[in-house]
Motif scaffolding. Structure first.
Motif, PDB file in Angstrom:
ATOM      1  N   ARG A  22       0.848  -0.631  -0.226  1.00  0.00           N
ATOM      2  CA  ARG A  22       0.181  -0.187   0.173  1.00  0.00           C
ATOM      3  C   ARG A  22       0.633   1.098   0.257  1.00  0.00           C
ATOM      4  NH1 ARG A  22      -1.604   3.510   3.951  1.00  0.00           N
ATOM      5  NH2 ARG A  22      -0.889   1.780   5.515  1.00  0.00           N
ATOM      6  N   GLU A  23       2.108   1.769   1.217  1.00  0.00           N
ATOM      7  CA  GLU A  23       2.783   2.515   0.430  1.00  0.00           C
ATOM      8  C   GLU A  23       3.483   2.762  -0.049  1.00  0.00           C
ATOM      9  OE1 GLU A  23       5.647   1.790   4.075  1.00  0.00           O
ATOM     10  OE2 GLU A  23       4.303   2.102   5.534  1.00  0.00           O
ATOM     11  N   ALA A  24       3.926   1.326  -0.790  1.00  0.00           N
ATOM     12  CA  ALA A  24       4.445   1.403  -2.401  1.00  0.00           C
ATOM     13  C   ALA A  24       3.501   2.156  -3.416  1.00  0.00           C
ATOM     14  CB  ALA A  24       5.301  -0.141  -2.690  1.00  0.00           C
ATOM     15  N   GLY A  28       3.984   5.643  -5.675  1.00  0.00           N
ATOM     16  CA  GLY A  28       4.300   5.840  -7.310  1.00  0.00           C
ATOM     17  C   GLY A  28       3.008   6.649  -7.551  1.00  0.00           C
ATOM     18  N   VAL A  29       1.981   6.658  -6.437  1.00  0.00           N
ATOM     19  CA  VAL A  29       0.949   7.597  -6.935  1.00  0.00           C
ATOM     20  C   VAL A  29       1.156   8.894  -6.709  1.00  0.00           C
ATOM     21  CG1 VAL A  29      -1.245   8.872  -6.219  1.00  0.00           C
ATOM     22  CG2 VAL A  29      -1.370   6.511  -7.044  1.00  0.00           C
ATOM     23  N   ALA A  30       2.073   9.603  -5.948  1.00  0.00           N
ATOM     24  CA  ALA A  30       2.735  10.435  -5.952  1.00  0.00           C
ATOM     25  C   ALA A  30       3.787  10.889  -6.682  1.00  0.00           C
ATOM     26  CB  ALA A  30       3.292  10.737  -4.292  1.00  0.00           C
ATOM     27  N   SER A  78       4.729  10.697   5.063  1.00  0.00           N
ATOM     28  CA  SER A  78       5.288  10.505   6.032  1.00  0.00           C
ATOM     29  C   SER A  78       4.944  10.713   7.277  1.00  0.00           C
ATOM     30  CB  SER A  78       6.539  11.015   6.198  1.00  0.00           C
ATOM     31  OG  SER A  78       6.453  12.429   6.347  1.00  0.00           O
ATOM     32  N   HIS A  79       3.527  11.286   7.495  1.00  0.00           N
ATOM     33  CA  HIS A  79       2.845  11.345   8.112  1.00  0.00           C
ATOM     34  C   HIS A  79       0.748  11.145   8.017  1.00  0.00           C
ATOM     35  CE1 HIS A  79       5.572  14.947   8.864  1.00  0.00           C
ATOM     36  NE2 HIS A  79       5.517  14.141  10.085  1.00  0.00           N
ATOM     37  N   LYS A  80       0.691  10.825   7.623  1.00  0.00           N
ATOM     38  CA  LYS A  80      -0.135  10.201   7.096  1.00  0.00           C
ATOM     39  C   LYS A  80      -0.902   8.793   6.476  1.00  0.00           C
ATOM     40  CE  LYS A  80      -2.263  14.142   7.887  1.00  0.00           C
ATOM     41  NZ  LYS A  80      -2.931  14.155   8.598  1.00  0.00           N
ATOM     42  N   ILE A  85       5.707   0.308  11.223  1.00  0.00           N
ATOM     43  CA  ILE A  85       5.831  -1.726  11.710  1.00  0.00           C
ATOM     44  C   ILE A  85       7.221  -2.393  12.169  1.00  0.00           C
ATOM     45  CG2 ILE A  85       3.570  -1.039  10.364  1.00  0.00           C
ATOM     46  CD1 ILE A  85       5.316  -3.399   8.200  1.00  0.00           C
ATOM     47  N   ASP A  86       7.117  -3.105  12.656  1.00  0.00           N
ATOM     48  CA  ASP A  86       7.438  -3.731  13.121  1.00  0.00           C
ATOM     49  C   ASP A  86       8.276  -4.956  11.446  1.00  0.00           C
ATOM     50  OD1 ASP A  86      10.723  -5.261  13.518  1.00  0.00           O
ATOM     51  OD2 ASP A  86       8.995  -6.729  15.108  1.00  0.00           O
TER      52      ASP A  86
END
Length: 94
Positions: A22-24, A28-30, A78-80, A85-86
């Motif tokens: 999800r973060e990746a 990519g969208v950004a 980075s904030h939203k 996570i570990d």
């Protein structure tokens, strides 16, 4: 509704992979939005006859504007979006 993940909560490998994926995707969208902004700010403003510090608007928007956009996008990611996570690495104690 999405399940909120806590850093201290034990996660399965599938849940970790889902968070990283999800973060990746959001990163990519950004990047795609940044490229679109650069194209519009640089090439889209070429016909505008506005000067900032004796520089054409397209030059300022296509350089400084892109940096500002990237900084804002990084802050939002980075904030939203990103979650701490570990991932279970062996060098966590180092």
């Amino acid at each position: 509704m999405a399940k909120i993940l806590n850093f201290k909560q034990k996660m399965t490998e599938a849940e970790k992979f889902s968070v990283v994926r999800r973060e990746a995707i959001y990163t990519g969208v950004a990047l795609a939005l940044l490229i679109i902004f650069w194209l519009i700010a640089g090439f889209g403003l070429m016909s505008v006859d506005v000067k900032i510090f004796h520089l054409p608007l397209w030059a300022v928007a296509g350089s400084v504007g892109v940096w500002i956009f990237a900084i804002c996008a990084s802050y939002i990611l980075s904030h939203k979006i990103f979650k701490d996570i570990d991932l279970g690495g062996d060098d966590d104690d180092k």
